[in-house]
Design a protein around this motif. Structure first.
Motif: not given
Length: 457
Positions: A316, A331-334, A349-351, A367, A392
């Protein structure tokens, strides 16, 4: 450095490691042992690197990819045999440096000096040697009265005088290519093991009129790893090197013995790393940060002035002046933007979290895109999973989300909206609106006393 090629011997199983995986792919400070050796060889100026594979060849290839060339030793018949199966990939002229894949502590600086010594002395073979106080188990370097190298004698074959020699053979060499090819033609396997030993090349080259020398390296650098105990020892040395490099570059590490930083990590000056912190992978940390104690960061980008306490960040990006933790997980992709505050027991998470937004405690956001200056109340949840698919949620700028709110995705909450505490929101909230989604309170007077009379309480 013309025709300077490195051959790395990495075909052995490594039985003493007691592993189903090849010994050379076991990691030291997050990087496989053989990769440490490959990098040192290339940084020393080697134009090509050839790795000899055997047991677990595909696993080694998965680690090194196309960064090297490969030879294959189907049957492990000794170090001389490993070179024989590689000869078509070695140059006809120039020099070949032979290293072992289980010596991750060898440095490019030592290999450069090793190579320069070989050229300066005009040697046909140069042995990388070292001095051990207790040389048991190692081959000894035997010299004449003038200091010239005569041969290498293995420990099991050494007589009492030879056992008293403390200069040992590391198993690493530089060969003049011509003499390497000539010596390979004469190495035999007339021994108890029926193997071809590269050490036999020393006496062969001397008989052919070549010159043999030895360059001395530190005992630390030539340490081979054959067991998990030795793997631990190598990890400790490498961790010390990495941490000292950061400290010399202006990073404060409060307790280096309890701090684990990977070799590819970048940390800016005046950042402080507290005990119990692990930083791995391609992580970049800016200046003036405070990281830890007991934080774990993997493959992430952290900006300047961030404070991270008792938290975990994976794959992230955190921008500048962010306060995170304690006990938070990213968590990943944040992506967390400047001046955000994310408190205890929260999970992202992913946000995307906007600039100046506060997520103080006990909150899950998954999301979602959260705007600027948003307040997420205690216990608020983005309900992003319907049991089959993830959906989302978009939250605009300057939104206030009360405590114990469920935002059921897919959902949009527009700018300046307020969400009343305890609400479960399923429909879009207009800009500037107050959304309330809960039952009106009902009080039943005298209910407790009646229940007690009936024995219900």
């Amino acid at each position: 450095m013309d025709n300077f090629v490195t051959l790395i011997l990495a075909a052995g199983l490594g039985k003493r490691m007691k592993s189903k995986h090849p010994k050379v792919i076991h990691k030291v400070c997050g990087r496989p042992m053989v990769e440490w050796v490959v990098r040192s060889a290339k940084e020393a100026g080697s134009q090509d690197v050839v790795v000899v594979l055997g047991h677990g060849a595909n696993e080694v290839k998965n680690v090194l990819g196309d960064s090297v060339k490969y030879a294959y030793q189907e049957k492990q018949l000794g170090t001389g045999h490993a070179v024989m199966v590689s000869k078509d990939l070695l140059p006809d002229t120039g020099n070949v440096m032979i290293l072992t894949g289980d010596t991750p502590l060898i440095t490019s600086e030592t290999l450069k000096k090793f190579y320069d010594f070989h050229l300066r002395e005009q040697n046909s073979i140069t042995i990388l040697s070292s001095f051990f106080d207790v040389p048991d188990g190692y081959g000894r370097i035997v010299r004449d009265s003038n200091g010239n190298v005569l041969k290498i004698v293995e420990d099991k074959d050494a007589n009492d005088v030879e056992k008293g020699i403390h200069e040992i053979n590391s198993g690493m060499y530089i060969f003049n290519s011509d003499y390497l090819r000539k010596s390979l033609q004469h190495i035999g396997n007339n021994n108890a093991q029926g193997e071809y030993y590269l050490t036999d090349a020393i006496e062969i080259v001397i008989r052919l009129g070549g010159k043999v020398g030895a360059y001395q390296a530190s005992s630390e650098e030539i340490m081979g790893v054959n067991t998990r105990v030795q793997l631990k020892d190598a990890e400790k040395v490498m961790r010390k090197r990495i941490n000292e490099r950061f400290m010399l570059d202006g990073v404060t590490i409060i307790d280096p013995d309890s701090t684990y930083i990977g070799p590819d990590v970048v940390i800016g000056m005046d950042t402080i790393i507290y005990p119990g912190t692990i930083i791995e992978g391609k992580t970049t940390i800016g200046e003036d940060c405070e990281i830890g104690p007991n934080s774990y960061i993997i493959d992430s980008e952290i900006g300047n002035g961030c404070k991270i306490v008792f938290s975990m960040i994976t794959e992230s990006k955190l921008h500048n002046n962010i306060k995170l933790g304690p006990f938070a997980q990213i968590r990943p992709e944040s992506v967390i933007h400047d001046n955000a505050k994310l408190g205890n027991f929260i999970e992202i998470k992913k946000s995307v979290i906007g600039e100046g937004t506060k997520v103080p405690h006990l909150t899950y956001i998954g999301d979602a895109e959260v705007g600027k200056r948003v307040n997420m109340g205690c216990g608020s949840i983005v309900v992003n999973y319907d049991g089959k698919n993830k959906h989302k949620t978009i939250i605009g700028d300057d939104v206030f989300v009360g405590c114990n709110v469920n935002l059921v995705s897919p959902l949009k909450v527009n700018d300046n909206a307020f969400i009343a505490a305890g609400s479960t929101i399923t429909d879009e909230v207009p800009e500037g609106a107050l959304a309330i989604a809960r039952c009106r309170q009902t009080n039943k007077e005298g209910w407790v006393e009646e229940r007690r009379k009936k024995g219900g309480l």
